[in-house]
Scaffold this motif. Structure first.
Motif, PDB file in Angstrom:
ATOM      1  N   ALA A 202       0.856  -1.183   0.000  1.00  0.00           N
ATOM      2  CA  ALA A 202       0.000   0.000   0.000  1.00  0.00           C
ATOM      3  C   ALA A 202       0.891   1.232   0.000  1.00  0.00           C
ATOM      4  N   ASP A 221      -5.239  -2.190  -0.160  1.00  0.00           N
ATOM      5  CA  ASP A 221      -6.241  -2.767   0.735  1.00  0.00           C
ATOM      6  C   ASP A 221      -5.590  -3.200   2.047  1.00  0.00           C
ATOM      7  N   ALA A 223      -7.831  -3.453   4.940  1.00  0.00           N
ATOM      8  CA  ALA A 223      -8.970  -3.808   5.790  1.00  0.00           C
ATOM      9  C   ALA A 223      -8.825  -5.231   6.333  1.00  0.00           C
ATOM     10  N   ASP A 250      -8.933   2.923   7.445  1.00  0.00           N
ATOM     11  CA  ASP A 250      -9.356   1.984   6.411  1.00  0.00           C
ATOM     12  C   ASP A 250      -9.496   0.552   6.922  1.00  0.00           C
TER      13      ASP A 250
END
Length: 321
Positions: A202, A221, A223, A250
């Protein structure tokens, strides 16, 4: 023969680190003198004979409550010049933290490129080789020096550390800005090798205008995953904190951080309130701006001396214990 092994010196403030490296190499530090004058000037000289010898000098160039980064740089330059004047055949400098690495390009008209000026000073004092731990901009570092200069990367050290902490969870390596994307990718690949399973990536958006940081987008991502924000240094900690907060927003299940150089110039503000389960740093700069309790609770210090000893041993003059 033992008498032909390189002499190892450590200037004031770098003795503990250098001693640990020397012990791994099976030797002791050579003797030297540092003298301060009443007006703030100083001198450094070797006490052991260096004539015809190969010499390694350790000095980490961060500012502390005793000496500024400028003071330490000046002492290093003068001492290495004295070694050459005294007949040292070859002088290698090991600087776990190389100062002025962040001023490596012109961001405004008539800006200085201080990384290059420091390289010129180092070369002018007769230093033959340089080894630095995790420089800020490897390309600028390579271009600045005309002597052999090695950037020792710490991705593998941190990957081994976090492989013991993340368990079976999905993991994402997070770069806190675009400039550190390649560094974070090296860490991601190293962690992937350690874990034997895929590790995601990320990237945090960051724009800087003078001292103001902006940008809120986190690309990638996180999460439900374990996020590890990876950078080269922590100064005020604002860059790291912004990335950590974005991971929290997030939906990251766990958040860690790592940086080779822990300056912590804002003291313990980064930990108030705690955001990361812990922050891992290397030992080239001791976390002297943090209390002992803060370090115990929030910081893991990773030993890099074995790595440096191994690299010094590559020339055949040492044998690592």
């Amino acid at each position: 023969m033992l008498s032909h092994r390189p002499l190892l010196f450590a200037l004031q403030g770098s003795e503990d680190y250098a001693t640990a490296v020397a012990q791994r190499l099976g030797c002791a530090l050579a003797l030297h003198e540092e003298r301060d004058y009443e007006d703030g000037e100083h001198k450094c000289r070797p006490l052991d004979s260096v004539n015809g010898r190969e010499v390694v000098v350790f000095h980490s160039l961060y500012g502390d409550d005793r000496q500024s980064a400028n003071d330490k740089l000046c002492r290093l330059l003068f001492f290495c010049g004295a070694l050459k004047d005294a007949g040292a055949r070859h002088v290698q400098v090991v600087t776990p933290y190389l100062c002025y690495g962040r001023k490596d390009r012109r961001s405004q008209p008539q800006d200085p490129t201080i990384t290059r000026y420091v390289a010129t000073l180092i070369e002018a004092c007769g230093i033959d080789r340089l080894m630095a731990l995790e420089v800020h901009n490897p390309a600028a570092f390579d271009n600045a020096f005309r002597i052999p200069a090695r950037n020792v990367q710490c991705a593998e050290l941190f990957a081994r550390h976090f492989a013991r902490h993340v368990g079976d969870a999905d993991v994402v390596a997070v770069s806190p800005d675009s400039g550190g994307a390649k560094r974070a990718e090296q860490f991601r690949q190293a962690l992937e090798r350690q874990l034997g399973r895929p590790v995601g990536s990320a990237l945090m958006e960051k724009h800087r205008v003078h001292m103001t940081l902006t940008g809120t987008l986190l690309v990638g991502d996180v999460a439900g995953k374990t996020a590890i924000v990876f950078d080269d240094l922590i100064s005020t900690g604002e860059t790291l904190k912004r990335a950590g907060l974005a991971c929290q927003r997030d939906g990251a299940a766990r958040i860690f951080a790592a940086a080779t150089h822990g300056l912590f110039t804002n003291g313990e503000q980064l930990f108030d309130p705690p955001l990361f389960e812990h922050i891992a740093i290397a030992d080239g700069i001791p976390p002297f701006r943090l209390s002992t309790d803060c370090v115990k609770q929030h910081v893991h210090v990773i030993d890099s001396t074995a790595l440096i000893a191994t690299l010094l041993a590559e020339n055949g003059a040492f044998e690592c214990d």
